[in-house]
Write a protein that holds these residues in place. Structure first.
Motif, PDB file in Angstrom:
ATOM      1  N   HIS A   1      12.206  -4.060  -2.874  1.00 21.36           N
ATOM      2  CA  HIS A   1      10.831  -4.403  -3.935  1.00 21.36           C
ATOM      3  C   HIS A   1      11.294  -3.412  -5.323  1.00 21.36           C
ATOM      4  O   HIS A   1      12.369  -2.412  -5.890  1.00 21.36           O
ATOM      5  CB  HIS A   1       9.802  -2.917  -3.191  1.00 21.36           C
ATOM      6  CG  HIS A   1       8.774  -3.184  -3.644  1.00 21.36           C
ATOM      7  ND1 HIS A   1       8.298  -3.450  -5.081  1.00 21.36           N
ATOM      8  CD2 HIS A   1       7.613  -4.211  -3.121  1.00 21.36           C
ATOM      9  CE1 HIS A   1       6.666  -3.129  -5.003  1.00 21.36           C
ATOM     10  NE2 HIS A   1       6.509  -3.961  -3.989  1.00 21.36           N
ATOM     11  N   ASP A   2      11.120  -4.920  -6.139  1.00 25.71           N
ATOM     12  CA  ASP A   2      11.777  -4.312  -7.258  1.00 25.71           C
ATOM     13  C   ASP A   2      11.071  -3.689  -8.233  1.00 25.71           C
ATOM     14  O   ASP A   2      11.549  -2.588  -8.784  1.00 25.71           O
ATOM     15  CB  ASP A   2      10.875  -5.172  -8.478  1.00 25.71           C
ATOM     16  CG  ASP A   2      11.900  -6.617  -8.542  1.00 25.71           C
ATOM     17  OD1 ASP A   2      12.555  -6.813  -7.686  1.00 25.71           O
ATOM     18  OD2 ASP A   2      11.256  -7.802  -8.801  1.00 25.71           O
ATOM     19  N   THR A   3       9.349  -2.339  -7.339  1.00 25.80           N
ATOM     20  CA  THR A   3       9.185  -1.516  -8.437  1.00 25.80           C
ATOM     21  C   THR A   3       9.530  -0.249  -7.758  1.00 25.80           C
ATOM     22  O   THR A   3      10.276   0.670  -8.397  1.00 25.80           O
ATOM     23  CB  THR A   3       7.764  -0.868  -8.360  1.00 25.80           C
ATOM     24  OG1 THR A   3       6.948  -2.666  -7.926  1.00 25.80           O
ATOM     25  CG2 THR A   3       7.001   0.313  -8.783  1.00 25.80           C
ATOM     26  N   TRP A   4      10.105   0.097  -6.396  1.00 26.78           N
ATOM     27  CA  TRP A   4      11.040   0.670  -5.854  1.00 26.78           C
ATOM     28  C   TRP A   4      12.610   0.859  -7.029  1.00 26.78           C
ATOM     29  O   TRP A   4      12.811   2.165  -6.962  1.00 26.78           O
ATOM     30  CB  TRP A   4      11.205   0.826  -4.828  1.00 26.78           C
ATOM     31  CG  TRP A   4      12.427   1.444  -4.376  1.00 26.78           C
ATOM     32  CD1 TRP A   4      12.038   2.736  -3.498  1.00 26.78           C
ATOM     33  CD2 TRP A   4      13.692   0.934  -3.529  1.00 26.78           C
ATOM     34  NE1 TRP A   4      12.734   3.797  -2.831  1.00 26.78           N
ATOM     35  CE2 TRP A   4      13.860   2.521  -2.163  1.00 26.78           C
ATOM     36  CE3 TRP A   4      14.812   1.103  -4.139  1.00 26.78           C
ATOM     37  CZ2 TRP A   4      15.573   2.803  -3.122  1.00 26.78           C
ATOM     38  CZ3 TRP A   4      15.907   0.940  -3.735  1.00 26.78           C
ATOM     39  CH2 TRP A   4      16.591   2.325  -2.590  1.00 26.78           C
ATOM     40  N   ARG A   5      13.443  -0.639  -7.458  1.00 24.86           N
ATOM     41  CA  ARG A   5      14.514  -0.619  -7.675  1.00 24.86           C
ATOM     42  C   ARG A   5      13.933  -0.252  -8.892  1.00 24.86           C
ATOM     43  O   ARG A   5      15.611   0.369  -9.120  1.00 24.86           O
ATOM     44  CB  ARG A   5      14.969  -1.384  -6.743  1.00 24.86           C
ATOM     45  CG  ARG A   5      15.283  -2.663  -5.811  1.00 24.86           C
ATOM     46  CD  ARG A   5      15.747  -3.893  -6.354  1.00 24.86           C
ATOM     47  NE  ARG A   5      17.373  -3.900  -6.965  1.00 24.86           N
ATOM     48  CZ  ARG A   5      18.255  -3.516  -6.331  1.00 24.86           C
ATOM     49  NH1 ARG A   5      18.340  -3.261  -4.415  1.00 24.86           N
ATOM     50  NH2 ARG A   5      19.613  -3.726  -6.538  1.00 24.86           N
TER      51      ARG A   5
ATOM     52  N   ARG B   1       0.042  -1.495   0.116  1.00 26.04           N
ATOM     53  CA  ARG B   1      -0.187   0.063  -0.271  1.00 26.04           C
ATOM     54  C   ARG B   1       1.198   1.141  -0.111  1.00 26.04           C
ATOM     55  O   ARG B   1       0.379   2.457  -0.929  1.00 26.04           O
ATOM     56  CB  ARG B   1      -0.585   0.078   0.662  1.00 26.04           C
ATOM     57  CG  ARG B   1      -1.909  -0.706   1.811  1.00 26.04           C
ATOM     58  CD  ARG B   1      -3.214  -0.580   1.931  1.00 26.04           C
ATOM     59  NE  ARG B   1      -3.131  -0.105   3.191  1.00 26.04           N
ATOM     60  CZ  ARG B   1      -3.460  -1.416   4.215  1.00 26.04           C
ATOM     61  NH1 ARG B   1      -3.882  -2.140   4.139  1.00 26.04           N
ATOM     62  NH2 ARG B   1      -3.051  -0.752   5.519  1.00 26.04           N
ATOM     63  N   TYR B   2       2.419   1.336   0.769  1.00 26.76           N
ATOM     64  CA  TYR B   2       3.075   2.698   0.523  1.00 26.76           C
ATOM     65  C   TYR B   2       3.699   2.337  -1.169  1.00 26.76           C
ATOM     66  O   TYR B   2       3.252   3.616  -1.401  1.00 26.76           O
ATOM     67  CB  TYR B   2       4.361   2.319   1.934  1.00 26.76           C
ATOM     68  CG  TYR B   2       4.807   2.917   1.587  1.00 26.76           C
ATOM     69  CD1 TYR B   2       4.899   4.168   2.251  1.00 26.76           C
ATOM     70  CD2 TYR B   2       5.826   2.709   1.377  1.00 26.76           C
ATOM     71  CE1 TYR B   2       5.559   5.079   2.239  1.00 26.76           C
ATOM     72  CE2 TYR B   2       7.681   3.283   1.505  1.00 26.76           C
ATOM     73  CZ  TYR B   2       7.797   4.563   2.265  1.00 26.76           C
ATOM     74  OH  TYR B   2       8.312   5.737   1.935  1.00 26.76           O
ATOM     75  N   ILE B   3       4.120   1.560  -1.574  1.00 29.46           N
ATOM     76  CA  ILE B   3       4.538   1.753  -2.911  1.00 29.46           C
ATOM     77  C   ILE B   3       3.568   3.056  -3.172  1.00 29.46           C
ATOM     78  O   ILE B   3       4.435   3.925  -3.812  1.00 29.46           O
ATOM     79  CB  ILE B   3       4.853   0.572  -3.250  1.00 29.46           C
ATOM     80  CG1 ILE B   3       6.081  -0.315  -2.190  1.00 29.46           C
ATOM     81  CG2 ILE B   3       5.378   0.585  -5.106  1.00 29.46           C
ATOM     82  CD1 ILE B   3       6.849   0.433  -2.913  1.00 29.46           C
ATOM     83  N   PRO B   4       2.616   2.588  -3.816  1.00 27.92           N
ATOM     84  CA  PRO B   4       1.425   3.741  -5.000  1.00 27.92           C
ATOM     85  C   PRO B   4       1.648   4.615  -4.396  1.00 27.92           C
ATOM     86  O   PRO B   4       1.961   5.858  -5.315  1.00 27.92           O
ATOM     87  CB  PRO B   4       0.075   3.084  -5.121  1.00 27.92           C
ATOM     88  CG  PRO B   4       0.525   1.305  -4.254  1.00 27.92           C
ATOM     89  CD  PRO B   4       1.560   0.888  -3.861  1.00 27.92           C
ATOM     90  N   VAL B   5       1.918   5.165  -3.306  1.00 28.31           N
ATOM     91  CA  VAL B   5       1.549   6.512  -2.308  1.00 28.31           C
ATOM     92  C   VAL B   5       3.041   7.137  -2.406  1.00 28.31           C
ATOM     93  O   VAL B   5       3.075   8.040  -3.229  1.00 28.31           O
ATOM     94  CB  VAL B   5       1.371   5.954  -1.883  1.00 28.31           C
ATOM     95  CG1 VAL B   5       1.372   7.222  -0.483  1.00 28.31           C
ATOM     96  CG2 VAL B   5       0.157   5.497  -0.883  1.00 28.31           C
ATOM     97  N   LEU B   6       3.939   6.475  -2.629  1.00 27.93           N
ATOM     98  CA  LEU B   6       5.460   6.882  -2.492  1.00 27.93           C
ATOM     99  C   LEU B   6       6.359   7.308  -4.356  1.00 27.93           C
ATOM    100  O   LEU B   6       6.534   8.041  -4.719  1.00 27.93           O
ATOM    101  CB  LEU B   6       6.543   5.766  -2.732  1.00 27.93           C
ATOM    102  CG  LEU B   6       8.029   6.415  -2.044  1.00 27.93           C
ATOM    103  CD1 LEU B   6       8.467   7.517  -1.641  1.00 27.93           C
ATOM    104  CD2 LEU B   6       8.888   5.218  -2.522  1.00 27.93           C
ATOM    105  N   MET B   7       5.441   6.360  -5.348  1.00 25.70           N
ATOM    106  CA  MET B   7       5.673   6.690  -6.252  1.00 25.70           C
ATOM    107  C   MET B   7       5.023   7.813  -6.821  1.00 25.70           C
ATOM    108  O   MET B   7       5.192   8.694  -7.620  1.00 25.70           O
ATOM    109  CB  MET B   7       5.079   5.364  -7.176  1.00 25.70           C
ATOM    110  CG  MET B   7       5.779   3.739  -7.226  1.00 25.70           C
ATOM    111  SD  MET B   7       7.516   4.405  -7.369  1.00 25.70           S
ATOM    112  CE  MET B   7       8.711   3.665  -6.058  1.00 25.70           C
ATOM    113  N   ALA B   8       3.153   8.028  -6.665  1.00 22.52           N
ATOM    114  CA  ALA B   8       2.419   8.974  -6.601  1.00 22.52           C
ATOM    115  C   ALA B   8       3.173  10.420  -6.379  1.00 22.52           C
ATOM    116  O   ALA B   8       2.895  11.699  -6.670  1.00 22.52           O
ATOM    117  CB  ALA B   8       1.202   9.070  -6.074  1.00 22.52           C
TER     118      ALA B   8
END
Length: 647
Positions: free
Chosen positions: A440-444, A405-412
């Protein structure tokens, strides 16, 4: 992704072998007396119930209850039809009239429990289930359903497994078990029970044509019969598709949906329609939006529909439409959106009018998540020290859910600065989140992108791109071509030309193999890598090498020429023409001749290739405007080049 939820077990009419109910209905409607006689009405009601047209079944059973008020069987069937038609209040009211008949008390109690369960009144449903006799085999199943509804999946699993041992293999029980494993994210076990349901369906019901559609065999619709319902095949295939979708195996998810018994589109249940919209969205977004919008107007609709429609609108940058859907369906917001999802969507939509306000909203969401992630990480460590393996497993699962849930917030949040091309600030945001996301692959991937865009950190970008590519090195065509292109550029910019060439050879070899296996399918990986490298050299002023690379990338033209590839190709040609016109560069006549020949080839092969990407709301089969084709633009570019050559 949606999967059919567990339903309380309830009494049903007995099934019969004859499956020609639709034809029977047509015959009965052709006999005038059938609409007024007891036998005719009863047969019509039963046939409609069997093909799961519950509204019509309820209508005919209602007439029978009025004509024969002393017959409680008709009242029972009428109640069941109302329940199946989701007319819960009316069904409960009619069922109360049957409680005086002692022989129906057990059936009506279970039916009323099912009604309350469907109305989300879990407390009333529980009291009704507990009122059932202890020797009723459905009682344990229904208690399991109530536990599932409360989120106690492990306890529900115990109940369902117990029922399976006592009653033998029943498709609906196997499905309930599979659904519990799905919720516990034990996908392997969930798929095993789905496979058991499908295997039993293939063995016992060859007439349902399972898997024939996928094999390309033309088969007629099997309809929505009670036989299909009792096999739980629709539910099993939908759950299998949901698991494959979660695992990002989109082709396998599509196959699961086409493997299910064939039905006409108007016969499809809401869950199947929803899942079809999702798994085919990349191929046909227009149809996907239409299906989700249609479902939103039905009662009931899969709970995930509302959130998925909003998220897809935002993903495709249809922010106004997302805002309209939220405003028009305010009554659905609290029921179908979690507080987190509502806040996230609100911030995404706000970003279009006030980026600073949106950034603040994302920051507040991110702060709450980072605080909770630290707390959960501490709990995981404490439980590990104590050696509580099961507790550690649950704590890790909860941590991973918060991280997702945190990853999409960070990316946005980072996207706000990305759109402003403030890449150092984006990098700063990512660095702050490294303690949680560094695996996390998305973050990397996004860290790699932001390092790449700064043009002075290619070595660091290589360090992030390489592990992502090597993870799928045996199947490079499964990797996003932009990742491969950026890694090749990073290699070139850090003087690792051999590594870049080796990677490109590997991509070309895989594409050649796929062309041999699937000659009709297009792959753009090698093309995009060459385009990006060519664009890089053009941007550095080496047009002779850069343009030759761009031209080579589109060979063969029939396979490589597309809307996106042409967009990047013409950018390089326009830059070349601009610099030639300003006399900032000089090209040999032979190079210009090659360019002209290339543009002529594009003109020949680009008559049906659009230069403007499809709008998500456009008709896919609509013919391109004459000036919106590659042929037209290639002619224009060729004319300018020839004019410059004359000068």
């Amino acid at each position: 992704m949606d999967k059919k939820s567990i339903k309380l077990r309830r009494v049903r009419e007995s099934r019969i072998k004859d499956n020609r109910f639709s034809q029977a209905i047509k015959v009965l409607h052709g006999i005038p007396e059938s609409s007024s006689s007891r036998a005719g009405l009863s047969l019509l009601a039963y046939c409609y119930f069997y093909i799961q047209d519950f509204n019509n079944a309820a209508s005919y059973y209602e007439q029978l209850t009025e004509m024969f008020p002393e017959n409680d069987d008709y009242k029972l069937y009428y109640t069941q039809s109302l329940y199946q038609a989701c007319l819960y209040d009316q069904a409960f009211q009619v069922s109360n009239n049957l409680l005086e008949n002692k022989s129906f008390v057990g059936q009506i109690t279970k039916l009323q429990a099912a009604i309350k369960y469907s109305q989300e009144d879990v407390l009333s449903a529980k009291s009704l289930v507990e009122a059932c006799p202890s020797d009723d085999p459905d009682k344990e199943v229904n208690l399991g359903c109530l536990l599932y509804k409360d989120g106690n999946y492990e306890e529900a699993l115990v109940k369902f497994n117990g029922a399976l041992q006592n009653q033998g293999f029943k498709p609906y029980l196997a499905y309930n078990i599979a659904l519990c494993y799905y919720k516990l994210k034990e996908y392997g076990l969930s798929l095993k029970f789905c496979a058991d349901i499908i295997e039993k369906g293939i063995r016992d019901h060859p007439e349902l044509s399972i898997g024939m559609q996928t094999e390309g065999i033309e088969v007629r619709s099997v309809g929505n019969t009670l036989t299909l319902h009792e096999t739980s095949l629709t539910e099993a295939f939908n759950l299998k598709a949901a698991i494959e979708y979660q695992l990002k195996n989109i082709d396998a998810a599509r196959e699961a949906l086409t493997d299910m018994p064939p039905r006409a589109e108007y016969e499809l249940d809401a869950v199947t329609l929803h899942n079809q919209a999702l798994v085919n969205f990349d191929q046909n977004p227009t149809e996907g939006f239409e299906k989700l919008q249609f479902l939103l107007q039905q009662n009931p609709f899969p709970p995930e529909t509302f959130a998925n429609l909003l998220l897809l609108y935002c993903q495709h940058e249809c922010y106004d439409l997302a805002a309209d859907i939220l405003a028009e369906n305010a009554h659905l917001t609290y029921k179908y959106l979690t507080p987190y999802l509502y806040e996230f969507l609100d911030a995404v939509i706000t970003q279009q009018t006030s980026p600073s306000e949106a950034y603040q909203k994302f920051d507040e969401l991110a702060s709450r998540h980072t605080e909770q992630l630290r707390k959960l990480a501490k709990q995981v460590q404490e439980h590990r020290n104590r050696g509580d393996i099961e507790v550690v497993k649950k704590a890790i699962m909860e941590y991973e859910e918060y991280l997702e849930r945190y990853i999409p917030v960070l990316m946005a949040q980072a996207k706000i600065y990305w759109d402003l091309e403030n890449y150092p600030q984006v990098e700063k945001i990512f660095r702050k989140s490294a303690e949680f996301c560094n695996e996390h692959d998305t973050w990397r991937l996004n860290v790699a992108h932001v390092l790449f865009m700064q043009e002075n950190k290619f070595k660091e970008a290589t360090g992030f791109y390489e592990p992502l590519v090597k993870k799928s090195y045996s199947e490079l065509l499964n990797v996003n071509p932009i990742i491969l292109a950026n890694l090749c550029v990073s290699y070139i910019m850090t003087s690792q030309n051999e590594e870049a060439e080796e990677l490109m050879r590997k991509i070309e070899k895989e594409e050649d193999q796929m062309f041999f296996e699937e000659p009709e399918k297009k792959y753009f990986h090698h093309c995009i890598v060459n385009l990006v490298i060519g664009t890089l050299y053009c941007s550095k002023g080496n047009y002779e090498f850069g343009i030759s690379r761009v031209m080579k990338s589109l060979e063969p033209y029939g396979k490589k020429l597309g809307t996106d590839t042409w967009f990047y190709t013409k950018r390089c040609f326009l830059s070349l023409i601009e610099n030639l016109a300003k006399h900032m560069i000089v090209l040999r006549d032979s190079v210009i001749e090659e360019c002209v020949q290339f543009l002529e080839a594009c003109e020949l092969h680009g008559k049906r290739v659009r230069t403007i990407a499809y709008s998500t709301m456009a008709e896919e089969n609509e013919s391109p405007n004459g000036k919106e084709t590659v042929s037209y633009e290639a002619r224009q570019l060729k004319a300018v080049l020839l004019k410059l050559q004359d000068y």
